[in-house]
Scaffold this motif. Structure first.
Motif, PDB file in Angstrom:
ATOM      1  N   GLU A 143       0.956  -1.090   0.042  1.00  0.00           N
ATOM      2  CA  GLU A 143      -0.066   0.047  -0.071  1.00  0.00           C
ATOM      3  C   GLU A 143       0.732   1.392   0.019  1.00  0.00           C
ATOM      4  OE1 GLU A 143      -0.438  -2.674   1.912  1.00  0.00           O
ATOM      5  OE2 GLU A 143      -2.184  -3.228   1.758  1.00  0.00           O
ATOM      6  N   ALA A 144       2.201   1.064   0.505  1.00  0.00           N
ATOM      7  CA  ALA A 144       2.985   2.158   0.412  1.00  0.00           C
ATOM      8  C   ALA A 144       4.017   2.671  -0.923  1.00  0.00           C
ATOM      9  CB  ALA A 144       3.898   2.233   1.543  1.00  0.00           C
ATOM     10  N   LEU A 145       3.648   1.556  -1.918  1.00  0.00           N
ATOM     11  CA  LEU A 145       4.317   1.868  -3.110  1.00  0.00           C
ATOM     12  C   LEU A 145       3.587   2.888  -4.033  1.00  0.00           C
ATOM     13  CD1 LEU A 145       4.910  -1.884  -4.301  1.00  0.00           C
ATOM     14  CD2 LEU A 145       6.707  -0.364  -3.146  1.00  0.00           C
ATOM     15  N   PRO A 146       4.528   3.673  -4.722  1.00  0.00           N
ATOM     16  CA  PRO A 146       4.182   4.774  -5.663  1.00  0.00           C
ATOM     17  C   PRO A 146       2.967   4.309  -6.703  1.00  0.00           C
ATOM     18  CG  PRO A 146       6.513   4.532  -5.586  1.00  0.00           C
ATOM     19  CD  PRO A 146       5.990   3.280  -4.914  1.00  0.00           C
ATOM     20  N   GLY A 147       1.762   5.079  -6.525  1.00  0.00           N
ATOM     21  CA  GLY A 147       0.980   4.597  -7.429  1.00  0.00           C
ATOM     22  C   GLY A 147      -0.322   3.798  -7.050  1.00  0.00           C
ATOM     23  N   TYR A 148      -0.178   3.031  -5.726  1.00  0.00           N
ATOM     24  CA  TYR A 148      -1.178   2.203  -5.364  1.00  0.00           C
ATOM     25  C   TYR A 148      -2.406   2.895  -4.773  1.00  0.00           C
ATOM     26  CZ  TYR A 148      -3.703  -1.066  -2.237  1.00  0.00           C
ATOM     27  OH  TYR A 148      -4.485  -1.643  -1.826  1.00  0.00           O
ATOM     28  N   GLY A 149      -2.193   4.021  -4.131  1.00  0.00           N
ATOM     29  CA  GLY A 149      -3.287   4.818  -3.877  1.00  0.00           C
ATOM     30  C   GLY A 149      -4.130   5.648  -4.690  1.00  0.00           C
ATOM     31  N   GLU A 150      -3.321   6.082  -5.979  1.00  0.00           N
ATOM     32  CA  GLU A 150      -3.963   6.488  -7.249  1.00  0.00           C
ATOM     33  C   GLU A 150      -4.780   5.462  -8.101  1.00  0.00           C
ATOM     34  OE1 GLU A 150      -0.782   9.085  -5.676  1.00  0.00           O
ATOM     35  OE2 GLU A 150      -0.928   6.976  -6.192  1.00  0.00           O
ATOM     36  N   GLY A 151      -4.484   4.068  -7.644  1.00  0.00           N
ATOM     37  CA  GLY A 151      -5.244   2.932  -8.435  1.00  0.00           C
ATOM     38  C   GLY A 151      -4.709   2.747  -9.745  1.00  0.00           C
ATOM     39  N   ALA A 152      -3.494   3.032  -9.731  1.00  0.00           N
ATOM     40  CA  ALA A 152      -2.769   2.995 -11.253  1.00  0.00           C
ATOM     41  C   ALA A 152      -2.302   1.253 -11.353  1.00  0.00           C
ATOM     42  CB  ALA A 152      -1.468   3.810 -11.381  1.00  0.00           C
ATOM     43  N   TRP A 153      -2.334   0.646 -10.499  1.00  0.00           N
ATOM     44  CA  TRP A 153      -1.992  -0.768 -10.938  1.00  0.00           C
ATOM     45  C   TRP A 153      -2.440  -1.716  -9.730  1.00  0.00           C
ATOM     46  CZ3 TRP A 153       0.539  -2.288  -6.246  1.00  0.00           C
ATOM     47  CH2 TRP A 153       1.273  -1.234  -5.835  1.00  0.00           C
ATOM     48  N   TRP A 154      -2.351  -2.945  -9.935  1.00  0.00           N
ATOM     49  CA  TRP A 154      -2.735  -4.116  -8.972  1.00  0.00           C
ATOM     50  C   TRP A 154      -1.701  -5.112  -9.032  1.00  0.00           C
ATOM     51  CZ3 TRP A 154      -5.466  -2.998 -13.320  1.00  0.00           C
ATOM     52  CH2 TRP A 154      -5.365  -4.184 -14.307  1.00  0.00           C
ATOM     53  N   VAL A 155      -1.679  -6.067  -7.813  1.00  0.00           N
ATOM     54  CA  VAL A 155      -0.706  -7.052  -7.942  1.00  0.00           C
ATOM     55  C   VAL A 155      -1.330  -8.383  -8.363  1.00  0.00           C
ATOM     56  CG1 VAL A 155       0.773  -8.483  -6.308  1.00  0.00           C
ATOM     57  CG2 VAL A 155       0.392  -6.084  -5.811  1.00  0.00           C
ATOM     58  N   GLN A 156      -0.557  -8.828  -9.475  1.00  0.00           N
ATOM     59  CA  GLN A 156      -0.936 -10.227  -9.739  1.00  0.00           C
ATOM     60  C   GLN A 156       0.222 -10.890 -10.506  1.00  0.00           C
ATOM     61  OE1 GLN A 156      -3.708  -9.581 -13.320  1.00  0.00           O
ATOM     62  NE2 GLN A 156      -4.630 -11.590 -13.271  1.00  0.00           N
ATOM     63  N   ASP A 157       0.471 -12.298 -10.129  1.00  0.00           N
ATOM     64  CA  ASP A 157       1.534 -12.824 -10.742  1.00  0.00           C
ATOM     65  C   ASP A 157       1.660 -13.210 -12.140  1.00  0.00           C
ATOM     66  OD1 ASP A 157       3.972 -15.219  -9.903  1.00  0.00           O
ATOM     67  OD2 ASP A 157       2.643 -15.973 -11.501  1.00  0.00           O
ATOM     68  N   LEU A 158       2.624 -13.074 -12.698  1.00  0.00           N
ATOM     69  CA  LEU A 158       3.059 -13.038 -14.222  1.00  0.00           C
ATOM     70  C   LEU A 158       2.010 -14.128 -14.887  1.00  0.00           C
ATOM     71  CD1 LEU A 158       4.231 -11.646 -16.970  1.00  0.00           C
ATOM     72  CD2 LEU A 158       6.021 -13.298 -16.475  1.00  0.00           C
ATOM     73  N   ALA A 159       2.071 -15.214 -14.367  1.00  0.00           N
ATOM     74  CA  ALA A 159       1.341 -16.433 -15.021  1.00  0.00           C
ATOM     75  C   ALA A 159      -0.027 -16.229 -14.837  1.00  0.00           C
ATOM     76  CB  ALA A 159       1.981 -17.779 -14.225  1.00  0.00           C
ATOM     77  N   ALA A 160      -0.550 -15.907 -13.762  1.00  0.00           N
ATOM     78  CA  ALA A 160      -1.838 -15.570 -13.387  1.00  0.00           C
ATOM     79  C   ALA A 160      -2.560 -14.540 -14.406  1.00  0.00           C
ATOM     80  CB  ALA A 160      -2.238 -15.170 -11.927  1.00  0.00           C
ATOM     81  N   GLN A 161      -1.736 -13.616 -15.057  1.00  0.00           N
ATOM     82  CA  GLN A 161      -2.172 -12.661 -15.991  1.00  0.00           C
ATOM     83  C   GLN A 161      -2.471 -13.331 -17.286  1.00  0.00           C
ATOM     84  OE1 GLN A 161       0.655  -9.509 -16.365  1.00  0.00           O
ATOM     85  NE2 GLN A 161       1.367  -9.852 -14.177  1.00  0.00           N
ATOM     86  N   LEU A 162      -2.030 -14.469 -17.677  1.00  0.00           N
ATOM     87  CA  LEU A 162      -2.012 -15.126 -18.931  1.00  0.00           C
ATOM     88  C   LEU A 162      -3.447 -15.531 -19.645  1.00  0.00           C
ATOM     89  CD1 LEU A 162       1.282 -17.276 -18.895  1.00  0.00           C
ATOM     90  CD2 LEU A 162       0.711 -14.886 -19.956  1.00  0.00           C
ATOM     91  N   PRO A 163      -4.414 -16.175 -18.552  1.00  0.00           N
ATOM     92  CA  PRO A 163      -5.612 -16.597 -18.971  1.00  0.00           C
ATOM     93  C   PRO A 163      -6.316 -15.435 -19.669  1.00  0.00           C
ATOM     94  CG  PRO A 163      -5.077 -17.543 -16.881  1.00  0.00           C
ATOM     95  CD  PRO A 163      -3.953 -16.510 -17.251  1.00  0.00           C
ATOM     96  N   ALA A 164      -6.429 -14.091 -19.056  1.00  0.00           N
ATOM     97  CA  ALA A 164      -7.189 -13.134 -19.329  1.00  0.00           C
ATOM     98  C   ALA A 164      -6.569 -12.536 -20.532  1.00  0.00           C
ATOM     99  CB  ALA A 164      -7.290 -11.993 -18.333  1.00  0.00           C
ATOM    100  N   ARG A 165      -5.244 -12.625 -20.850  1.00  0.00           N
ATOM    101  CA  ARG A 165      -4.422 -11.820 -21.912  1.00  0.00           C
ATOM    102  C   ARG A 165      -4.744 -12.867 -23.122  1.00  0.00           C
ATOM    103  NH1 ARG A 165       1.863 -11.189 -20.538  1.00  0.00           N
ATOM    104  NH2 ARG A 165       1.645 -11.134 -22.879  1.00  0.00           N
ATOM    105  N   LEU A 166      -5.103 -14.244 -22.868  1.00  0.00           N
ATOM    106  CA  LEU A 166      -5.339 -15.148 -24.264  1.00  0.00           C
ATOM    107  C   LEU A 166      -6.566 -14.930 -24.359  1.00  0.00           C
ATOM    108  CD1 LEU A 166      -3.455 -18.187 -22.937  1.00  0.00           C
ATOM    109  CD2 LEU A 166      -2.618 -16.649 -24.625  1.00  0.00           C
ATOM    110  N   LEU A 167      -7.532 -14.585 -23.636  1.00  0.00           N
ATOM    111  CA  LEU A 167      -8.949 -14.123 -24.124  1.00  0.00           C
ATOM    112  C   LEU A 167      -8.834 -13.202 -25.266  1.00  0.00           C
ATOM    113  CD1 LEU A 167     -11.365 -15.818 -23.360  1.00  0.00           C
ATOM    114  CD2 LEU A 167     -11.827 -13.729 -21.890  1.00  0.00           C
ATOM    115  N   GLN A 168      -7.971 -12.166 -25.454  1.00  0.00           N
ATOM    116  CA  GLN A 168      -7.903 -11.157 -26.218  1.00  0.00           C
ATOM    117  C   GLN A 168      -9.243 -10.617 -26.549  1.00  0.00           C
ATOM    118  OE1 GLN A 168      -6.208 -13.089 -29.822  1.00  0.00           O
ATOM    119  NE2 GLN A 168      -4.327 -13.495 -28.924  1.00  0.00           N
ATOM    120  N   VAL A 169      -9.741 -10.026 -25.370  1.00  0.00           N
ATOM    121  CA  VAL A 169     -11.062  -9.166 -25.643  1.00  0.00           C
ATOM    122  C   VAL A 169     -10.886  -7.630 -26.180  1.00  0.00           C
ATOM    123  CG1 VAL A 169     -11.880 -10.410 -23.590  1.00  0.00           C
ATOM    124  CG2 VAL A 169     -10.854  -7.982 -23.499  1.00  0.00           C
ATOM    125  N   ALA A 170     -12.025  -7.296 -26.733  1.00  0.00           N
ATOM    126  CA  ALA A 170     -12.079  -6.023 -27.693  1.00  0.00           C
ATOM    127  C   ALA A 170     -12.881  -5.091 -26.564  1.00  0.00           C
ATOM    128  CB  ALA A 170     -12.631  -6.213 -28.954  1.00  0.00           C
TER     129      ALA A 170
END
Length: 424
Positions: free
Chosen positions: A202-229
């Motif tokens: 919570e103390a890292l830059p950009g967290y309070g601004e909602g600029a990012w979230w935490v997610q393991d690299l492998a866990a990102q792949l299913p949504a990436r492979l869906l290739q939504v428009a």
């Protein structure tokens, strides 16, 4: 009085935490608050470290303990658990021997204190050294050796004792351009930075601004492979903790996040509010939820044995070891069939599990294709996840293993298959 022994409170907390995992079969994260109640700061951190390292190296600790006793202690014996904790402190955390002994003996209570003292004394005198790679519980080591080979099992075992890094996913390219320099770390994929050194998230830059979230690299792949428009109607089934929901919403899709747990779904809602992204959230069994109209796409990250998360969850191999997979396999099959029925003809779906068991991944998809003529594989090409190490099956699915990308901090273990609903 024993309660005045420095550090004893932290060890009592670690004992309660391990007892909850090993004897009550509660996940480590769910047992934390109750087991460590009253502990703060360094004591809380020490208790968790002792418990975590005990679980990571438990097979090796048990082997050393059994070599020092005429008859093996029962696996649920209080004395064995105390000795495991002591060895985690001696051999992994490098705690001075006198502090280990003085805090171990009171934990034995009415048990064999003389035996515990004798075993500890012998192991201290012998100056024992742990192997470079920990031993995995036999059922897992045997199955994974057959599935992936000896080298992969050694890499998985090594990953089991490595601290997992922090992977950060940016809400947009503009957020990445603004906040990535302040965060530092290494850019592993478009929109993703990996940090190996951090304090409070919570103390890292950009967290309070909602600029990012935490997610393991492998866990990102299913949504990436869906290739939504942008504008597509998409569902994230079994959505909590919500990383995939955020990915799909950030891509401009109209997202519905469904999860059976209201408590876990609240975390999804909190992250949506923090990041300013929009998605509908529904607390319901995904097998009973029906889309109001056929969907363009969906991702199903199904409940599973979660063995691929052993880097982050050292309890997982000890919680799941004796459990039959049959109830999970039946649940996954039900979810697959129901999810596919929510798609329009031509709609696509990514099925994913954070499991290393082929029965939950490859075999599950083979069974699906055998029973449904209206489903086809949409093969994943290596260039779709360029720069990320993975196993690509000729039939089209993809798998990551703990131990892959070890030089950059590793990956969680995932199986993923992209499917198409077709007319027949």
């Amino acid at each position: 009085m024993t309660e005045n022994i420095p550090g004893l409170a932290a060890r009592r907390g670690a004992f309660k935490l391990l007892a909850a995992v090993l004897w009550q079969h509660r996940p480590l994260d769910m047992a934390l608050d109750r087991a460590l109640s009253g502990l703060e700061g360094p004591d809380r951190a020490l208790a968790r470290a002792i418990a975590s390292q005990t679980l990571r190296w438990m097979v090796d600790f048990d082997q050393a303990i059994d070599a020092c006793t005429r008859k093996p202690l029962p696996h649920d014996a209080r004395a064995r658990l105390v000795l495991r904790m002591a060895l985690a402190q001696l051999w992994v955390l490098k705690t001075p021997a006198h502090a280990v002994v003085s805090t171990a003996l009171p934990l034995v209570e009415a048990g064999p204190r003389r035996l515990v003292h004798g075993v500890l004394g012998r192991l201290i005198r012998e100056d024992h050294a742990l192997p470079a790679v920990p031993r995995l519980p036999a059922p897992y080591a045997d199955r994974w050796r057959e599935a992936y080979g000896a080298d992969a099992v050694a890499a998985i075992a090594q990953a089991a004792v490595a601290e997992a890094p922090l992977d950060i996913v940016f809400r947009s390219p503009e957020d990445e351009a603004r906040w990535a320099p302040a965060l530092g770390g290494e850019r592993l994929a478009p929109g993703t930075v990996r940090l190996t050194d951090w304090q409070e998230v919570e103390a890292l830059p950009g967290y309070g601004e909602g600029a990012w979230w935490v997610q393991d690299l492998a866990a990102q792949l299913p949504a990436r492979l869906l290739q939504v428009a942008a504008g597509e109607t998409v569902a994230d089934l079994c959505a909590a903790p919500g990383g995939k929901t955020l990915q799909l919403a950030a891509a401009g899709a109209r997202v519905t996040a469904v999860d059976v747990s209201e408590a876990r779904l609240r975390r999804v809602t909190e992250n949506l509010e923090r990041t300013g992204l929009a998605a509908e959230t529904i607390a319901r069994d995904a097998r009973k939820w029906k889309a109001p109209a056929p969907l363009d796409a969906l991702v199903l990250d199904a409940p599973c044995s979660a063995t691929g998360t052993l880097r982050r969850h050292p309890d997982v191999l000890h919680l799941k070891g004796a459990r039959t997979l049959t109830p999970l396999l039946d649940l996954q099959a039900e979810l697959l069939d129901h999810a596919l029925d929510q798609l329009r003809p031509g709609g696509r779906m990514v099925y994913a599990v954070c499991s290393l068991e082929p029965e939950e991944g490859e075999r599950q998809i083979e069974a699906l294709l055998a029973r449904r003529a209206d489903v086809a594989l949409d093969p994943v090409a290596p260039e779709e996840i360029a720069g990320i190490e993975a196993l690509f099956d000729p039939r089209g699915w993809v798998r990551t293993l703990p131990g892959m990308m070890a030089g950059k901090g590793g990956l969680d273990g995932f199986f993923m298959a992209r499917l198409l609903r077709r007319t027949v």
